[in-house]
Design a protein around this motif. Structure first.
Motif, PDB file in Angstrom:
ATOM      1  N   VAL A 126       3.381   7.711   0.815  1.00  0.00           N
ATOM      2  CA  VAL A 126       2.870   6.699   1.739  1.00  0.00           C
ATOM      3  C   VAL A 126       3.260   7.054   3.170  1.00  0.00           C
ATOM      4  CG1 VAL A 126       2.958   4.267   2.393  1.00  0.00           C
ATOM      5  CG2 VAL A 126       2.889   4.898  -0.033  1.00  0.00           C
ATOM      6  N   ARG A 127       4.492   7.484   3.369  1.00  0.00           N
ATOM      7  CA  ARG A 127       4.948   7.873   4.709  1.00  0.00           C
ATOM      8  C   ARG A 127       4.163   9.065   5.239  1.00  0.00           C
ATOM      9  NH1 ARG A 127       9.909   5.861   6.531  1.00  0.00           N
ATOM     10  NH2 ARG A 127      10.969   4.491   5.033  1.00  0.00           N
ATOM     11  N   GLN A 128       3.930  10.053   4.378  1.00  0.00           N
ATOM     12  CA  GLN A 128       3.179  11.234   4.797  1.00  0.00           C
ATOM     13  C   GLN A 128       1.738  10.869   5.149  1.00  0.00           C
ATOM     14  OE1 GLN A 128       5.764  13.461   5.448  1.00  0.00           O
ATOM     15  NE2 GLN A 128       4.230  14.958   4.869  1.00  0.00           N
ATOM     16  N   HIS A 129       1.168   9.967   4.387  1.00  0.00           N
ATOM     17  CA  HIS A 129      -0.231   9.582   4.597  1.00  0.00           C
ATOM     18  C   HIS A 129      -0.411   8.765   5.877  1.00  0.00           C
ATOM     19  CE1 HIS A 129      -3.839   6.927   3.678  1.00  0.00           C
ATOM     20  NE2 HIS A 129      -4.331   8.136   3.691  1.00  0.00           N
ATOM     21  N   LEU A 130       0.484   7.829   6.113  1.00  0.00           N
ATOM     22  CA  LEU A 130       0.319   6.925   7.253  1.00  0.00           C
ATOM     23  C   LEU A 130       0.944   7.459   8.537  1.00  0.00           C
ATOM     24  CD1 LEU A 130       0.944   3.452   5.569  1.00  0.00           C
ATOM     25  CD2 LEU A 130      -1.237   4.544   6.123  1.00  0.00           C
ATOM     26  N   GLY A 131       1.949   8.312   8.422  1.00  0.00           N
ATOM     27  CA  GLY A 131       2.577   8.851   9.634  1.00  0.00           C
ATOM     28  C   GLY A 131       3.143   7.746  10.510  1.00  0.00           C
ATOM     29  N   THR A 132       2.715   7.715  11.768  1.00  0.00           N
ATOM     30  CA  THR A 132       3.239   6.731  12.722  1.00  0.00           C
ATOM     31  C   THR A 132       2.803   5.311  12.394  1.00  0.00           C
ATOM     32  OG1 THR A 132       1.347   7.148  14.169  1.00  0.00           O
ATOM     33  CG2 THR A 132       3.359   8.414  14.590  1.00  0.00           C
ATOM     34  N   ARG A 133       1.828   5.159  11.490  1.00  0.00           N
ATOM     35  CA  ARG A 133       1.359   3.811  11.121  1.00  0.00           C
ATOM     36  C   ARG A 133       2.196   3.203   9.994  1.00  0.00           C
ATOM     37  NH1 ARG A 133      -4.433   4.247   9.180  1.00  0.00           N
ATOM     38  NH2 ARG A 133      -3.611   6.147   8.208  1.00  0.00           N
ATOM     39  N   TYR A 134       3.223   3.919   9.538  1.00  0.00           N
ATOM     40  CA  TYR A 134       3.993   3.445   8.378  1.00  0.00           C
ATOM     41  C   TYR A 134       4.603   2.063   8.614  1.00  0.00           C
ATOM     42  CZ  TYR A 134       7.489   3.242   4.664  1.00  0.00           C
ATOM     43  OH  TYR A 134       8.239   2.833   3.595  1.00  0.00           O
ATOM     44  N   ASP A 135       5.127   1.822   9.814  1.00  0.00           N
ATOM     45  CA  ASP A 135       5.780   0.545  10.078  1.00  0.00           C
ATOM     46  C   ASP A 135       4.795  -0.620  10.072  1.00  0.00           C
ATOM     47  OD1 ASP A 135       8.271   1.696  10.187  1.00  0.00           O
ATOM     48  OD2 ASP A 135       8.226   1.978  12.360  1.00  0.00           O
ATOM     49  N   SER A 136       3.529  -0.328  10.279  1.00  0.00           N
ATOM     50  CA  SER A 136       2.503  -1.381  10.214  1.00  0.00           C
ATOM     51  C   SER A 136       1.624  -1.176   8.982  1.00  0.00           C
ATOM     52  CB  SER A 136       1.655  -1.373  11.487  1.00  0.00           C
ATOM     53  OG  SER A 136       1.060  -0.090  11.676  1.00  0.00           O
ATOM     54  N   ARG A 137       2.248  -0.673   7.899  1.00  0.00           N
ATOM     55  CA  ARG A 137       1.485  -0.280   6.717  1.00  0.00           C
ATOM     56  C   ARG A 137       0.742  -1.441   6.061  1.00  0.00           C
ATOM     57  NH1 ARG A 137       6.774  -0.173   5.954  1.00  0.00           N
ATOM     58  NH2 ARG A 137       7.798  -1.175   4.169  1.00  0.00           N
ATOM     59  N   LYS A 138       1.306  -2.650   6.101  1.00  0.00           N
ATOM     60  CA  LYS A 138       0.622  -3.768   5.452  1.00  0.00           C
ATOM     61  C   LYS A 138      -0.723  -4.036   6.092  1.00  0.00           C
ATOM     62  CE  LYS A 138       4.685  -5.944   3.445  1.00  0.00           C
ATOM     63  NZ  LYS A 138       5.527  -7.153   3.325  1.00  0.00           N
ATOM     64  N   GLY A 139      -0.793  -3.867   7.390  1.00  0.00           N
ATOM     65  CA  GLY A 139      -2.079  -4.008   8.077  1.00  0.00           C
ATOM     66  C   GLY A 139      -3.050  -2.904   7.664  1.00  0.00           C
ATOM     67  N   CYS A 140      -2.529  -1.686   7.475  1.00  0.00           N
ATOM     68  CA  CYS A 140      -3.368  -0.563   7.013  1.00  0.00           C
ATOM     69  C   CYS A 140      -3.883  -0.823   5.601  1.00  0.00           C
ATOM     70  CB  CYS A 140      -2.578   0.736   7.050  1.00  0.00           C
ATOM     71  SG  CYS A 140      -2.017   1.240   8.687  1.00  0.00           S
ATOM     72  N   PHE A 141      -2.981  -1.327   4.734  1.00  0.00           N
ATOM     73  CA  PHE A 141      -3.389  -1.624   3.363  1.00  0.00           C
ATOM     74  C   PHE A 141      -4.493  -2.679   3.355  1.00  0.00           C
ATOM     75  CE2 PHE A 141       1.269  -0.762   1.869  1.00  0.00           C
ATOM     76  CZ  PHE A 141       1.102   0.585   2.152  1.00  0.00           C
ATOM     77  N   ASP A 142      -4.305  -3.720   4.167  1.00  0.00           N
ATOM     78  CA  ASP A 142      -5.272  -4.816   4.218  1.00  0.00           C
ATOM     79  C   ASP A 142      -6.626  -4.322   4.735  1.00  0.00           C
ATOM     80  OD1 ASP A 142      -5.877  -7.695   3.967  1.00  0.00           O
ATOM     81  OD2 ASP A 142      -6.103  -7.594   6.144  1.00  0.00           O
ATOM     82  N   TRP A 143      -6.602  -3.411   5.699  1.00  0.00           N
ATOM     83  CA  TRP A 143      -7.843  -2.852   6.247  1.00  0.00           C
ATOM     84  C   TRP A 143      -8.601  -2.070   5.176  1.00  0.00           C
ATOM     85  CZ3 TRP A 143     -10.659  -3.076  10.741  1.00  0.00           C
ATOM     86  CH2 TRP A 143     -11.645  -2.096  10.908  1.00  0.00           C
ATOM     87  N   ASP A 144      -7.879  -1.228   4.440  1.00  0.00           N
ATOM     88  CA  ASP A 144      -8.523  -0.437   3.388  1.00  0.00           C
ATOM     89  C   ASP A 144      -9.132  -1.337   2.319  1.00  0.00           C
ATOM     90  OD1 ASP A 144      -7.968   2.005   4.529  1.00  0.00           O
ATOM     91  OD2 ASP A 144      -6.131   2.335   3.399  1.00  0.00           O
ATOM     92  N   LEU A 145      -8.464  -2.457   2.025  1.00  0.00           N
ATOM     93  CA  LEU A 145      -8.979  -3.366   1.005  1.00  0.00           C
ATOM     94  C   LEU A 145     -10.199  -4.139   1.497  1.00  0.00           C
ATOM     95  CD1 LEU A 145      -8.706  -4.767  -1.763  1.00  0.00           C
ATOM     96  CD2 LEU A 145      -7.215  -6.446  -0.648  1.00  0.00           C
ATOM     97  N   THR A 146     -10.048  -4.836   2.616  1.00  0.00           N
ATOM     98  CA  THR A 146     -11.111  -5.745   3.060  1.00  0.00           C
ATOM     99  C   THR A 146     -12.285  -5.027   3.716  1.00  0.00           C
ATOM    100  OG1 THR A 146      -9.921  -6.136   5.142  1.00  0.00           O
ATOM    101  CG2 THR A 146      -9.513  -7.661   3.335  1.00  0.00           C
ATOM    102  N   MET A 147     -11.999  -4.005   4.510  1.00  0.00           N
ATOM    103  CA  MET A 147     -13.069  -3.338   5.258  1.00  0.00           C
ATOM    104  C   MET A 147     -13.679  -2.159   4.494  1.00  0.00           C
ATOM    105  SD  MET A 147     -13.142  -5.335   7.724  1.00  0.00           S
ATOM    106  CE  MET A 147     -14.421  -4.501   8.676  1.00  0.00           C
ATOM    107  N   LYS A 148     -13.014  -1.726   3.422  1.00  0.00           N
ATOM    108  CA  LYS A 148     -13.550  -0.598   2.653  1.00  0.00           C
ATOM    109  C   LYS A 148     -13.887  -1.014   1.225  1.00  0.00           C
ATOM    110  CE  LYS A 148     -11.282   2.951   5.470  1.00  0.00           C
ATOM    111  NZ  LYS A 148     -10.354   4.109   5.480  1.00  0.00           N
ATOM    112  N   LEU A 149     -12.873  -1.287   0.399  1.00  0.00           N
ATOM    113  CA  LEU A 149     -13.141  -1.598  -1.012  1.00  0.00           C
ATOM    114  C   LEU A 149     -13.985  -2.860  -1.174  1.00  0.00           C
ATOM    115  CD1 LEU A 149      -9.730  -0.666  -2.655  1.00  0.00           C
ATOM    116  CD2 LEU A 149     -11.947   0.362  -3.165  1.00  0.00           C
ATOM    117  N   HIS A 150     -13.639  -3.930  -0.450  1.00  0.00           N
ATOM    118  CA  HIS A 150     -14.427  -5.154  -0.563  1.00  0.00           C
ATOM    119  C   HIS A 150     -15.842  -4.955  -0.034  1.00  0.00           C
ATOM    120  CE1 HIS A 150     -10.809  -8.169  -0.982  1.00  0.00           C
ATOM    121  NE2 HIS A 150     -10.926  -7.332  -1.996  1.00  0.00           N
TER     122      HIS A 150
END
Length: 468
Positions: A199-223
């Motif tokens: 997860v750290r390697q994938h998100l890089g500098t976005r790791y600390d805001s990962r929950k927002g990244c997860f939510d984006w992938d779910l709502t804006m992509k999978l949903h």
């Protein structure tokens, strides 16, 4: 010539990215599950197959299509399924999941079997009861692959055509599972750390805001792609911890060794080092295989715009339904509501585990694993010329699709290609480009789109070009 070279170059880049790409890629470099829902492959395309059917799966990653195709086919139909994978770790997982599928109900009730199957399928960490089942299964699979007879011990776990070194590798993997689940294991790989590293390697500098990244992938992509059944709570837990299916109260803290593999990295000095860890998908989710489609409309009901059921509920219902159908195929009718409580069921931990010979026979069905490098060699063998009625290519193996396919496809053969709809690291332009390049490669192989096929973006269905 230039056009063909550009296709090959693009496909090589895709292969590098999807199969052996950077550690930061969300799709990973090993396909523990597929990027599409389970489908009955014999219903894709214009032909209704009767009698004996040969199906070739290239890189499917898990047995979802095998289970769905067999479960939805008439008992009288003889299905011969041939599997080519990209690594022996994936072959080992396929064998394990098929072994669990074929456990007779007197050894493990269908409810419990469904839970154990999904837990090993999509959880980075498992319960102690599931670990015990895994250990017993691994011990039996070792005996199966080391058997020197020419005939398979079970028609649906046929490894006799693998090379000796590949069967040795399977034995090594199964023994590794036993070692890594042993209380005496020295320096075991902790899935929690391996998962967090990815997860750290994938998100890089976005790791600390990962929950927002997860939510984006779910709502804006999978949903947005039609997977609204995947709930935020479950998806966020899977993205954070690698825990997709938590169906029963218990402690999920034992590393699931079937999701570990060794990846070779190049060091600065030119040396190579193998690191054992989790190198699979950390973005799209294991819910795609069994948890986003169903024929039971009641499971898709919504209230105030929210689904009442989750992808876990769908996965459980679908896998349980497949197990029911397979039990019926062997002439042993069962019903979900009559399944004994898991605590009362005869479990593997309470009695001697069944050998491969004791597993349920599926009349007229065989699953044969072919050597990893066999795709380009099949056309050279007379047996496989114009042999396969359906050929399936996964997203990660489309780059292997070439002219040789026309030599092994039956005259009325259907080619099914998994598209990149659910590969979330790709944007819309890349997703469309993937579909276009896949179509070009298929055309070069002598296949054209089946005109009546609906374009759901999940699979491309193609038939052999008509001679003009």
């Amino acid at each position: 010539m230039q056009h063909n070279q550009s296709i090959k170059t693009w496909e090589n880049r895709l292969a590098d990215r999807m199969s052996a790409g950077r550690a930061s890629e969300g799709a990973g470099c090993i396909a523990w599950w597929g990027f599409s829902p389970a489908r009955n492959l014999l219903r894709l395309g214009p032909v209704t197959f009767d009698g004996e059917v040969n199906i070739l799966l290239v890189g499917s990653g898990d047995p979802r299509h095998i289970l769905k195709t067999v479960a939805d086919s008439p008992d009288k139909q003889n299905l011969h399924i041939w599997v080519i994978e990209t690594s022996m770790e994936v072959v080992a997982r396929q064998l394990l999941l098929l072994y669990l599928t074929l456990l007779p109900q007197e050894r493990m009730g269908i409810n419990e079997k469904t839970e154990v199957f999904l837990e090993l399928f999509g959880n980075g960490e498992i319960r102690s009861q599931t670990e015990e089942t895994l250990r017993r299964a691994a011990a039996e699979l070792i005996l199966s692959v080391t058997e020197t007879t020419e005939e398979a011990m079970h028609a649906c776990l046929n490894t006799t055509l693998l090379k000796f070194r590949e069967r040795d590798e399977l034995t090594r993997i199964f023994k590794l599972w036993l070692q890594e689940t042993s209380p005496a294991a020295s320096s075991p790989v902790l899935m929690s750390k391996a998962w967090d590293y990815r997860v750290r390697q994938h998100l890089g500098t976005r790791y600390d805001s990962r929950k927002g990244c997860f939510d984006w992938d779910l709502t804006m992509k999978l949903h947005e792609k039609g997977c609204g059944i995947i709930s935020k709570q479950q998806y966020m837990q899977w993205r954070e911890k690698g825990l997709a299916f938590e169906m029963r109260e218990g402690i999920y803290q034992i590393t699931n060794p079937t999701l570990l593999s060794t990846r070779v990295f190049n060091q600065q000095k030119g040396d190579k080092v193998g690191i054992r860890g989790y190198w699979g998908d950390i973005v799209s989710s294991p819910y795609l295989s069994f948890g986003v489609e169903t024929d039971d409309r009641s499971l898709l009901k919504t209230q105030n715009g929210q689904h009442l059921k989750t992808a876990q509920d769908l996965s459980y219902a679908n896998v349980q339904g497949l197990f029911q159908s397979l039990s019926s195929r062997r002439g042993c009718l069962t019903a979900p509501h009559s399944d004994p409580d898991a605590g009362m069921a005869a479990t593997l931990s309470q009695q001697e585990s069944p050998s491969v010979n004791d597993l349920m026979p599926l009349g007229g069905v065989s699953v044969t694993f072919l050597p990893l490098d066999s795709l380009q060699k099949l056309p050279q063998k007379q047996k496989y010329r114009h042999y396969f009625n359906t050929i399936y290519f996964s997203t990660t193996c489309v780059y292997q699709l070439g002219p040789a396919m026309r030599q092994i496809a039956a005259p009325d053969g259907v080619l099914v290609v998994e598209l990149a709809k659910y590969v979330l690291d790709l944007n819309k332009e890349q997703e469309a480009g993937f579909a276009e390049k896949a179509a070009s490669s298929a055309l070069e192989a002598g296949f054209e789109p089946w005109r009546e096929a609906g374009s759901d973006g999940v699979h491309a269905v193609l038939v052999q070009q008509k001679k003009k």
